[in-house]
Design a protein around this motif. Structure first.
Motif, PDB file in Angstrom:
ATOM      1  N   ASN A 128       0.808  -1.220   0.000  1.00 36.99           N
ATOM      2  CA  ASN A 128       0.000   0.000   0.000  1.00 36.99           C
ATOM      3  C   ASN A 128       0.845   1.275   0.000  1.00 36.99           C
ATOM      4  O   ASN A 128       0.509   2.252   0.669  1.00 36.99           O
ATOM      5  N   PRO A 169       2.353   4.812  -1.301  1.00 36.85           N
ATOM      6  CA  PRO A 169       1.676   5.910  -1.996  1.00 36.85           C
ATOM      7  C   PRO A 169       1.799   5.747  -3.514  1.00 36.85           C
ATOM      8  O   PRO A 169       2.760   5.163  -4.008  1.00 36.85           O
ATOM      9  N   LYS A 170       0.831   6.302  -4.252  1.00 39.21           N
ATOM     10  CA  LYS A 170       0.806   6.153  -5.705  1.00 39.21           C
ATOM     11  C   LYS A 170       2.063   6.697  -6.383  1.00 39.21           C
ATOM     12  O   LYS A 170       2.446   6.225  -7.439  1.00 39.21           O
ATOM     13  N   TYR A 171       2.709   7.672  -5.774  1.00 34.05           N
ATOM     14  CA  TYR A 171       3.885   8.261  -6.415  1.00 34.05           C
ATOM     15  C   TYR A 171       5.130   7.372  -6.313  1.00 34.05           C
ATOM     16  O   TYR A 171       6.108   7.618  -7.003  1.00 34.05           O
ATOM     17  N   LEU A 212       6.427   4.180  -7.586  1.00 38.19           N
ATOM     18  CA  LEU A 212       5.987   3.275  -8.643  1.00 38.19           C
ATOM     19  C   LEU A 212       6.345   1.818  -8.383  1.00 38.19           C
ATOM     20  O   LEU A 212       5.608   0.928  -8.770  1.00 38.19           O
ATOM     21  N   SER A 213       7.499   1.549  -7.762  1.00 34.17           N
ATOM     22  CA  SER A 213       7.819   0.133  -7.565  1.00 34.17           C
ATOM     23  C   SER A 213       8.495  -0.146  -6.233  1.00 34.17           C
ATOM     24  O   SER A 213       7.967  -0.876  -5.417  1.00 34.17           O
TER      25      SER A 213
END
Length: 118
Positions: A43, A45-47, A49-50
Motif C-alpha cells: 500500500n 503511496p501512488k507516487y 511506482l515500484s
C-alpha cells in the motif's frame, strides 16, 4: 527461516540472529553479503511506482521493543559489519505486518506485507 517474537515476524532466506538484548530492546542482524536491497512497501503511496532501493548493504539490523503492547521497531541498512554503519533507517509499527527477505543472485527483495488476518 521464520523468526517470530513479540508480534514481530520475519520470513527470510537468510539467517536471522539475535545479537544484543537489554531490558527493553532486542537487536536482530540479517547478513546479506553486500547486496542491493529492493524494498517493496504494501500500500505504498501512488507516487512510489515500484520500490525503494538501497545499494551495497552488508546486513539488515532490526531493533525492536520486547515490552508488551509496544510494536515499534527500527530497520537499519548497514554498510559494513559495525552496528554504527547505518546508511539509512526507518521506524515502523510491526503489529499488523510481516517482513519477507528473499535472496536473488545479485540482489535481495525485502517486502513489508500487511497481514490481512490480524
Amino acid at each position: 527461516m521464520i523468526y517470530e517474537k513479540s508480534n514481530l515476524k520475519i520470513d527470510s532466506d537468510f539467517q536471522v540472529r539475535e545479537i544484543q538484548k537489554d531490558a527493553y530492546n532486542l537487536d536482530l542482524i540479517i547478513p546479506i553479503d553486500t547486496r542491493c536491497v529492493n524494498m517493496y512497501l504494501h500500500n505504498a503511496p501512488k507516487y512510489i511506482l515500484s520500490r525503494v532501493q538501497f545499494p551495497s548493504v552488508k546486513s539488515i539490523l532490526i531493533r525492536f521493543c520486547i515490552l508488551e503492547d509496544n510494536n515499534i521497531c527500527t530497520v537499519h541498512f548497514l554498510s559494513d559489519s559495525g552496528v554504527h554503519s547505518t546508511m539509512a533507517n526507518f521506524e515502523m509499527d510491526y503489529s499488523e505486518i510481516h517482513i519477507e527477505v528473499r535472496e536473488s543472485e545479485f540482489f535481495v527483495d525485502m517486502k513489508i506485507i500487511f497481514d490481512i488476518l490480524k
